[in-house]
Design an enzyme around this catalytic site. Structure first.
Site, PDB file in Angstrom:
ATOM      1  N   SER A 109      44.397  46.557  35.087  1.00  0.00           N
ATOM      2  CA  SER A 109      44.346  47.616  36.091  1.00  0.00           C
ATOM      3  C   SER A 109      44.429  47.011  37.485  1.00  0.00           C
ATOM      4  O   SER A 109      45.409  46.343  37.811  1.00  0.00           O
ATOM      5  CB  SER A 109      43.078  48.459  35.895  1.00  0.00           C
ATOM      6  N   GLU A 207      52.518  49.559  33.186  1.00  0.00           N
ATOM      7  CA  GLU A 207      51.613  50.580  32.643  1.00  0.00           C
ATOM      8  C   GLU A 207      50.912  51.235  33.816  1.00  0.00           C
ATOM      9  O   GLU A 207      50.911  50.723  34.930  1.00  0.00           O
ATOM     10  CB  GLU A 207      50.608  49.958  31.668  1.00  0.00           C
ATOM     11  N   HIS A 277      45.764  51.381  29.951  1.00  0.00           N
ATOM     12  CA  HIS A 277      44.547  52.196  29.962  1.00  0.00           C
ATOM     13  C   HIS A 277      44.497  53.039  28.688  1.00  0.00           C
ATOM     14  O   HIS A 277      44.676  54.265  28.718  1.00  0.00           O
ATOM     15  CB  HIS A 277      44.515  53.096  31.194  1.00  0.00           C
TER      16      HIS A 277
END
Length: 317
Positions: A109, A207, A277
């Site tokens: 992330s 992502e 995620h």
């Protein structure tokens, strides 16, 4: 590339929060999981600090990062969670310290910014994998995601196929190269900085979470205009959770967005990888050599750790 040394039972791993404040209740459960793997855990001095949306002030988060790499007793550095804040400390990191003390660095992330900066400044392979509060400390943390930590203890080739999740070929082809990338919005944030992502002859992995199709479209447009898609050897499309259109109800489906930017690239592009995620979360070593085949819809990745001391395998001149 520099491969960090594999973990052994009895080793100590350090836990830091380089971005936003972690959920301390989940962290407690996650630490129990790490201990079940046979390692000891040392917490960063500022792990429980809060400074607005940050896990403490920049200097303090930076100090924890530096300490974990400098301390020879710490064999891996694992992030408690993401959120926001790693880009604020990237310009102050002592990259020579990290290069001289290579070890496992694990997270995803917002950690994407640090993955890119560390790899491009030091050559160290780092790991895009489940974080302690965001994933490990949850009740639904699954067995597949747990098994991904095995790659830190045993050098092993990773192989992803449709046995794990349905995959879709967006553009045919076969290519090899280092895997780079991570969170799409953070990759875009790197453009125009000293840590701008280099995709040349590399497999680009993307992502994200909570971004509507029009936002994902805008991110990809910026990467395209910056030449990052054309330079890449291939593209690995990971999980894009919570991407349903809300602000703009009239929307293109994500599949159409993929086709617009990738279908005519004449290089392998495959979507559907459970990387990001999501649970299960397939963890990968960023910077490791890999091969993406859109014909067989497979991704093979070389081991991200070594059984030797990193400095012995990668001697400096």
């Amino acid at each position: 590339m520099i491969k960090p040394r594999q973990l052994h039972k009895g080793d100590t791993v350090g836990v830091i929060a380089p971005a936003s404040p972690p959920d301390l209740n989940r962290l407690e459960k996650a630490i129990s999981f790490l201990e079940s793997l046979g390692v000891k855990v040392e917490l960063g001095s500022h792990l429980s600090d809060t400074y607005g949306y940050l896990a403490g002030k920049d200097d303090d988060r930076l100090a924890d990062l530096h300490y974990m790499f400098e301390n020879p007793e710490i064999k891996a550095v694992i992030s408690a969670g993401g959120g926001y804040g790693t880009s604020r400390i990237a310009g102050s990191i002592n990259y020579r310290l990290i290069e001289n003390n290579p070890k496992i660095f694990w997270g995803y992330s917002d950690l994407t910014f640090l993955h890119t900066a560390i790899r491009q400044k030091t050559g160290l392979i780092t790991f895009h994998g489940p974080m302690l509060c965001s994933d490990v400390g949850k009740e639904n943390f699954d067995s597949v995601s747990k098994q991904m930590f095995d790659q830190l203890f045993h050098p092993q080739e990773l192989r992803y196929s449709e046995d794990i999740s349905p995959l879709v070929t967006v553009s045919e082809g076969k290519a090899a190269g280092e895997i780079v990338g991570g969170n799409l919005s953070l990759l875009v944030n790197s453009l125009g900085t000293p840590y701008e992502l280099d995709t040349n002859n590399r497999l680009l992995f993307i992502e994200d979470i909570g971004e509507e199709p029009y936002r994902i479209d805008s991110f990809l447009c910026q990467l395209q205009l910056a030449g990052k898609l054309e330079e890449a050897a291939g593209v690995i499309i990971g999980d894009f959770s919570d991407s349903e259109p809300v602000k703009r109800r009239e929307s293109l489906p994500l599949e159409e967005v993929w086709n617009h930017y990738f279908a005519s690239l004449e290089k392998p592009v495959v979507s559907g990888f459970k990387m990001g995620h999501c649970l299960p979360h397939f963890a990968i070593p960023l910077g490791a050599e890999a091969e993406l085949c859109a014909y067989s819809q497979t991704l093979s990745i070389e081991p991200g750790v070594t059984g030797k001391e990193a400095n012995d395998e990668n001697p400096k001149n």
